[in-house]
Design an enzyme around this catalytic site. Structure first.
Site, PDB file in Angstrom:
ATOM      1  N   SER A   1      -3.281  42.027   6.735  1.00  0.00           N
ATOM      2  CA  SER A   1      -4.414  42.380   6.393  1.00  0.00           C
ATOM      3  C   SER A   1      -5.589  41.271   5.709  1.00  0.00           C
ATOM      4  O   SER A   1      -6.174  40.705   6.717  1.00  0.00           O
ATOM      5  CB  SER A   1      -3.662  43.200   4.307  1.00  0.00           C
ATOM      6  OG  SER A   1      -5.330  43.566   3.784  1.00  0.00           O
TER       7      SER A   1
ATOM      8  N   HIS B   1      -0.504  50.745   3.505  1.00  0.00           N
ATOM      9  CA  HIS B   1      -0.748  48.884   3.937  1.00  0.00           C
ATOM     10  C   HIS B   1       0.956  48.853   3.616  1.00  0.00           C
ATOM     11  O   HIS B   1       0.603  47.724   2.996  1.00  0.00           O
ATOM     12  CB  HIS B   1      -1.759  48.776   2.268  1.00  0.00           C
ATOM     13  CG  HIS B   1      -2.394  47.763   3.611  1.00  0.00           C
ATOM     14  ND1 HIS B   1      -3.140  47.392   4.282  1.00  0.00           N
ATOM     15  CD2 HIS B   1      -2.213  46.960   2.372  1.00  0.00           C
ATOM     16  CE1 HIS B   1      -3.731  45.941   4.179  1.00  0.00           C
ATOM     17  NE2 HIS B   1      -3.472  45.914   3.331  1.00  0.00           N
TER      18      HIS B   1
ATOM     19  N   ASP C   1      -2.635  53.955   5.884  1.00  0.00           N
ATOM     20  CA  ASP C   1      -3.250  52.684   5.067  1.00  0.00           C
ATOM     21  C   ASP C   1      -4.743  53.343   4.042  1.00  0.00           C
ATOM     22  O   ASP C   1      -5.769  53.903   5.239  1.00  0.00           O
ATOM     23  CB  ASP C   1      -3.685  52.278   5.825  1.00  0.00           C
ATOM     24  CG  ASP C   1      -3.648  50.682   5.507  1.00  0.00           C
ATOM     25  OD1 ASP C   1      -4.573  50.310   4.138  1.00  0.00           O
ATOM     26  OD2 ASP C   1      -3.520  49.881   5.921  1.00  0.00           O
TER      27      ASP C   1
END
Length: 222
Positions: free
Chosen positions: A119, A204, A173
């Site tokens: 991320s 995610h 996600d």
């Protein structure tokens, strides 16, 4: 930097610097290390991001590699979240470059150092690796996107033009939509980089199949 370190053997023949995502810390990916089952002894370094206010979370202070102002994607979907925190991104890039230098001082050459990140951490990994002046072993960019995309062509380093890049994303996600990651992938590939792409039926996060694919990728590099 303050960081969690794990060595799978001694002396380590390579190093993986692995950056966590927004609001997590260096302990986040510790459990992944034994699952990778790497043959070579490797030093894993999981740094803790600085604590800072994050605009999208009502200014709450948390570990973050840079500030996030909104979830809207940038031009073409390859950039950051609308207006990007360029100062924060470049400050974290400098921190990771210092970490690479520390690993070299400890006996691991740049050619045996992998930058990995999830991320926000993955965004910093892409920001740093593609600009780093010496050849790195590889890049793991997980559930992420390319920040400051419009400046990469002018700032990229020839030393890492052919660095192996593994990008992976979850098809479900809802924080960083997979299309945004694909747009980043396509943008990077148009600049001549080689990317090994994987997507998985997950949100995610990281899944077991992804960990196995990461293990295969790292084993080829290290």
């Amino acid at each position: 930097m303050d960081a969690v370190e794990i060595e799978t053997g001694s002396p380590p023949a390579a190093a993986v610097l692995w950056l966590h995502g927004l609001g997590a810390d260096g302990h986040d990916f510790e459990p992944v290390v034994p699952e990778l089952r790497l043959a070579q002894p490797v030093r894993f370094v999981f740094p803790h991001a600085p604590v800072r206010p994050v605009t999208i979370n009502q200014g709450m202070r948390m570990r973050a590699w840079y500030d996030i102002f909104s979830l809207a994607s940038g031009p073409g979907g390859a950039g950051g979240a609308g207006r990007e925190d360029e100062q924060g991104i470049r400050a974290s890039q400098a921190l990771i470059e210092e970490m690479i230098g520390e690993e070299v001082k400890r006996g691991v050459p740049e050619s045996k150092i992998v930058l990995a990140g999830f991320s926000q951490g993955g965004a910093i990994v892409l920001q740093t690796a593609l600009r780093y002046p010496k050849r790195l072993a590889g890049v793991l960019a997980l559930s992420t996107y390319l920040p400051l995309a419009g400046k990469l062509a002018a700032e990229r380093s020839a030393a890492n033009q052919d660095v192996p890049i593994f990008m992976a994303h979850g098809s479900y996600d809802d924080l960083i939509p997979i299309q945004r990651a694909r747009d980043s992938k396509n943008f990077i590939e148009k600049l001549g980089y080689r990317i090994e792409w994987r997507d998985y039926p997950m949100p995610h996060s990281v899944c077991g199949e992804e960990v196995r694919d990461i293990s295969t990728f790292l084993s080829k590099l290290l």
